[in-house]
Scaffold this motif. Sequence first.
Motif, PDB file in Angstrom:
ATOM      1  N   GLU A 156       6.937  23.108   2.971  1.00 20.92           N
ATOM      2  CA  GLU A 156       8.094  23.105   2.303  1.00 20.92           C
ATOM      3  C   GLU A 156       9.430  23.645   3.157  1.00 20.92           C
ATOM      4  O   GLU A 156       9.195  24.601   3.926  1.00 20.92           O
ATOM      5  CB  GLU A 156       8.222  23.906   1.105  1.00 20.92           C
ATOM      6  CG  GLU A 156       7.417  23.380  -0.114  1.00 20.92           C
ATOM      7  CD  GLU A 156       7.759  24.024  -1.685  1.00 20.92           C
ATOM      8  OE1 GLU A 156       8.323  25.042  -1.405  1.00 20.92           O
ATOM      9  OE2 GLU A 156       7.234  23.523  -2.586  1.00 20.92           O
ATOM     10  N   ARG A 182      14.736  21.133  -1.907  1.00 15.54           N
ATOM     11  CA  ARG A 182      13.912  21.211  -0.670  1.00 15.54           C
ATOM     12  C   ARG A 182      13.192  20.014  -0.582  1.00 15.54           C
ATOM     13  O   ARG A 182      13.498  18.952  -1.021  1.00 15.54           O
ATOM     14  CB  ARG A 182      12.651  22.112  -1.159  1.00 15.54           C
ATOM     15  CG  ARG A 182      11.994  21.618  -2.760  1.00 15.54           C
ATOM     16  CD  ARG A 182      10.980  22.636  -3.203  1.00 15.54           C
ATOM     17  NE  ARG A 182      10.462  22.129  -4.216  1.00 15.54           N
ATOM     18  CZ  ARG A 182       9.488  21.451  -4.480  1.00 15.54           C
ATOM     19  NH1 ARG A 182       8.757  21.316  -3.583  1.00 15.54           N
ATOM     20  NH2 ARG A 182       8.915  20.980  -5.669  1.00 15.54           N
ATOM     21  N   VAL A 183      12.427  19.851   0.629  1.00 12.42           N
ATOM     22  CA  VAL A 183      11.786  18.675   1.131  1.00 12.42           C
ATOM     23  C   VAL A 183      10.310  19.325   1.290  1.00 12.42           C
ATOM     24  O   VAL A 183       9.937  20.285   1.792  1.00 12.42           O
ATOM     25  CB  VAL A 183      12.250  18.352   2.522  1.00 12.42           C
ATOM     26  CG1 VAL A 183      11.540  17.036   2.968  1.00 12.42           C
ATOM     27  CG2 VAL A 183      13.573  17.961   2.344  1.00 12.42           C
ATOM     28  N   GLU A 184       9.519  18.223   0.773  1.00  6.69           N
ATOM     29  CA  GLU A 184       7.858  18.622   0.748  1.00  6.69           C
ATOM     30  C   GLU A 184       7.217  17.504   1.771  1.00  6.69           C
ATOM     31  O   GLU A 184       7.470  16.274   1.641  1.00  6.69           O
ATOM     32  CB  GLU A 184       7.287  18.349  -0.513  1.00  6.69           C
ATOM     33  CG  GLU A 184       5.644  18.684  -0.437  1.00  6.69           C
ATOM     34  CD  GLU A 184       5.080  18.957  -2.086  1.00  6.69           C
ATOM     35  OE1 GLU A 184       4.161  17.819  -1.981  1.00  6.69           O
ATOM     36  OE2 GLU A 184       5.787  19.282  -2.789  1.00  6.69           O
ATOM     37  N   ASP A 208       3.413  12.052   4.287  1.00  4.91           N
ATOM     38  CA  ASP A 208       4.643  11.734   3.347  1.00  4.91           C
ATOM     39  C   ASP A 208       5.651  12.844   3.544  1.00  4.91           C
ATOM     40  O   ASP A 208       5.340  13.907   3.977  1.00  4.91           O
ATOM     41  CB  ASP A 208       3.817  12.076   2.044  1.00  4.91           C
ATOM     42  CG  ASP A 208       4.761  11.697   0.767  1.00  4.91           C
ATOM     43  OD1 ASP A 208       5.023  10.730   0.592  1.00  4.91           O
ATOM     44  OD2 ASP A 208       4.855  12.745   0.070  1.00  4.91           O
ATOM     45  N   LYS A 246      19.390  12.753   2.361  1.00  6.54           N
ATOM     46  CA  LYS A 246      19.877  13.713   1.538  1.00  6.54           C
ATOM     47  C   LYS A 246      19.530  14.988   2.182  1.00  6.54           C
ATOM     48  O   LYS A 246      20.265  16.117   1.989  1.00  6.54           O
ATOM     49  CB  LYS A 246      19.266  13.787   0.099  1.00  6.54           C
ATOM     50  CG  LYS A 246      19.482  12.173  -0.637  1.00  6.54           C
ATOM     51  CD  LYS A 246      18.716  12.271  -1.922  1.00  6.54           C
ATOM     52  CE  LYS A 246      19.059  10.956  -2.642  1.00  6.54           C
ATOM     53  NZ  LYS A 246      18.266  10.991  -3.861  1.00  6.54           N
ATOM     54  N   ARG A 247      18.152  15.397   2.655  1.00  8.86           N
ATOM     55  CA  ARG A 247      17.856  16.628   3.295  1.00  8.86           C
ATOM     56  C   ARG A 247      16.875  16.187   4.560  1.00  8.86           C
ATOM     57  O   ARG A 247      15.992  16.750   4.844  1.00  8.86           O
ATOM     58  CB  ARG A 247      17.143  17.218   2.340  1.00  8.86           C
ATOM     59  CG  ARG A 247      17.703  17.779   1.112  1.00  8.86           C
ATOM     60  CD  ARG A 247      16.998  19.168   0.373  1.00  8.86           C
ATOM     61  NE  ARG A 247      17.958  19.835  -0.403  1.00  8.86           N
ATOM     62  CZ  ARG A 247      18.587  20.889  -0.290  1.00  8.86           C
ATOM     63  NH1 ARG A 247      18.177  21.546   0.832  1.00  8.86           N
ATOM     64  NH2 ARG A 247      19.269  21.526  -1.043  1.00  8.86           N
ATOM     65  N   SER A 301       0.447  20.964   2.738  1.00  7.30           N
ATOM     66  CA  SER A 301       1.848  20.389   2.617  1.00  7.30           C
ATOM     67  C   SER A 301       2.752  21.622   2.934  1.00  7.30           C
ATOM     68  O   SER A 301       2.171  22.804   2.720  1.00  7.30           O
ATOM     69  CB  SER A 301       1.825  20.422   1.256  1.00  7.30           C
ATOM     70  OG  SER A 301       1.479  19.052   0.545  1.00  7.30           O
ATOM     71  N   ASP A 347       8.875  13.864   1.127  1.00  7.42           N
ATOM     72  CA  ASP A 347       9.599  13.898  -0.307  1.00  7.42           C
ATOM     73  C   ASP A 347      10.642  14.811  -0.367  1.00  7.42           C
ATOM     74  O   ASP A 347      10.413  15.778  -0.286  1.00  7.42           O
ATOM     75  CB  ASP A 347       8.422  14.055  -1.463  1.00  7.42           C
ATOM     76  CG  ASP A 347       8.953  13.780  -2.746  1.00  7.42           C
ATOM     77  OD1 ASP A 347      10.031  13.334  -2.794  1.00  7.42           O
ATOM     78  OD2 ASP A 347       8.091  14.053  -3.707  1.00  7.42           O
ATOM     79  N   GLU A 348      11.977  13.948  -0.532  1.00  5.60           N
ATOM     80  CA  GLU A 348      13.328  14.852  -0.455  1.00  5.60           C
ATOM     81  C   GLU A 348      13.442  15.345  -1.959  1.00  5.60           C
ATOM     82  O   GLU A 348      13.619  14.189  -2.818  1.00  5.60           O
ATOM     83  CB  GLU A 348      14.469  14.082   0.050  1.00  5.60           C
ATOM     84  CG  GLU A 348      14.423  13.898   1.313  1.00  5.60           C
ATOM     85  CD  GLU A 348      15.458  13.009   2.004  1.00  5.60           C
ATOM     86  OE1 GLU A 348      16.087  13.417   2.666  1.00  5.60           O
ATOM     87  OE2 GLU A 348      15.402  11.740   1.670  1.00  5.60           O
ATOM     88  N   LYS A 349      13.472  16.354  -2.359  1.00  5.90           N
ATOM     89  CA  LYS A 349      13.454  16.996  -3.536  1.00  5.90           C
ATOM     90  C   LYS A 349      14.731  17.595  -3.874  1.00  5.90           C
ATOM     91  O   LYS A 349      15.248  18.069  -2.990  1.00  5.90           O
ATOM     92  CB  LYS A 349      12.146  17.909  -4.282  1.00  5.90           C
ATOM     93  CG  LYS A 349      10.993  16.998  -4.197  1.00  5.90           C
ATOM     94  CD  LYS A 349       9.599  17.826  -4.502  1.00  5.90           C
ATOM     95  CE  LYS A 349       8.284  17.538  -4.462  1.00  5.90           C
ATOM     96  NZ  LYS A 349       8.229  16.507  -5.543  1.00  5.90           N
ATOM     97  N   PRO A 350      15.165  18.120  -5.105  1.00  2.00           N
ATOM     98  CA  PRO A 350      16.419  18.950  -5.360  1.00  2.00           C
ATOM     99  C   PRO A 350      16.147  20.310  -4.881  1.00  2.00           C
ATOM    100  O   PRO A 350      15.168  20.823  -5.108  1.00  2.00           O
ATOM    101  CB  PRO A 350      16.388  18.911  -6.763  1.00  2.00           C
ATOM    102  CG  PRO A 350      15.790  17.627  -7.278  1.00  2.00           C
ATOM    103  CD  PRO A 350      14.710  17.516  -6.481  1.00  2.00           C
TER     104      PRO A 350
END
Length: 384
Positions: free
Chosen positions: A166, A151-153, A144, A276-277, A164, A146-149
Amino acid sequence: MYDFVVVGAGPAGSRFARSAAEAGRDVLVLESGEIGRPLACSGHVSLDIWDFLPGEGDRRESSESRAVNDERSESSAASAHDDLFQNDIYGARFHLGGADSEAHTFYKDEPVSNAIDRVGLDKTLAECAEQAGAEVRDGYTVTDVDEKPGRVEVTAKGPDGVESFECRIVAGADGPRSRVRQEVGLPDPEELLHGVLGFDFEPDDEDYVDVHLTVPRFFAWRIPRGEAGVEYGLAVAPGDDAPGRFEELLEDYDVELDERCSGAIPIGPPERTVGKRSFLVGDAAAQTKPFTGGGIIYGMRAADIAAREIDPEQPATLENYETAWREELASEQRLGKLIRAGYSMPKPIQKAGMKAFSGEIGVHMDRPTSLFSKAQLRALLSWN
């Protein structure tokens, strides 16, 4: 938090990790299995390969980082060529039929390419990344992204279970069927060919590769690899009978193989390679030669561009990478696409073209634009 998590420790991923780490970035590389395995790529490369490996030929390494790494890379600098080199290639014999058909030879009086240990190449490049300061872990399958505001996980299944990580930016260097590309919603390459490889371990140090334009829309090949034996291969469009055509090639050469493998070959970059990231590099971005499917050098050239252009604290710089790598490779890929179109021309036209142009060449195998170089012009004039 890492600056970059790189998914995939092939040539492009390891090269980016090395270049980014040398620039002071905090880099983690995750490889799903054993580095270099399973083998799914030819070991026939241009002489430019040595520019990306330890030693005096590595012109892309800065003098500052070279000074830092001199002591720990001294032994690898001395042995990289000897460890990886298998055979010098001086040209190619092109056939419109099988092994016994008429051959049209294109050659130089000096090596134009090398056969190398392809598994060893991946391992060496990953070691270079580690020596530069990147953290490299194998046995981690990314499940998985996951592009987050901010950061990316990245989630991966490793030897000790699910973990996981970051990071500020994730790099998808995970091949033609990239999981990163899928997770961040970037488009697929224009085309995925089905490639098949096989190896006969009987030594062969012949000077020429054989290319057979007997496969629709692509070709089959035979590459002598010195003491390592001979590589046979071909690629076909989706839906074609790759195994059946490969068996025909082997029967034609009357050879039994000691090892086989297969994989997808991406042709034609997707419309976008940055998110995005996130960004794609190497086969994940279809940074390959349309006329051969090879992408080792193109992918590593793009990896160096990514390390130069992308600031992990400024995601907007991903667009700089998108623009810069396309400018770097666009002319070569466009012309390579035209060369590939020649594989599907009627046999009489192919035969006439080969007779007209066979002989000494001045062309660089990674640079189709060298067809218009002074070296190639001199070679053409020398025939008269």
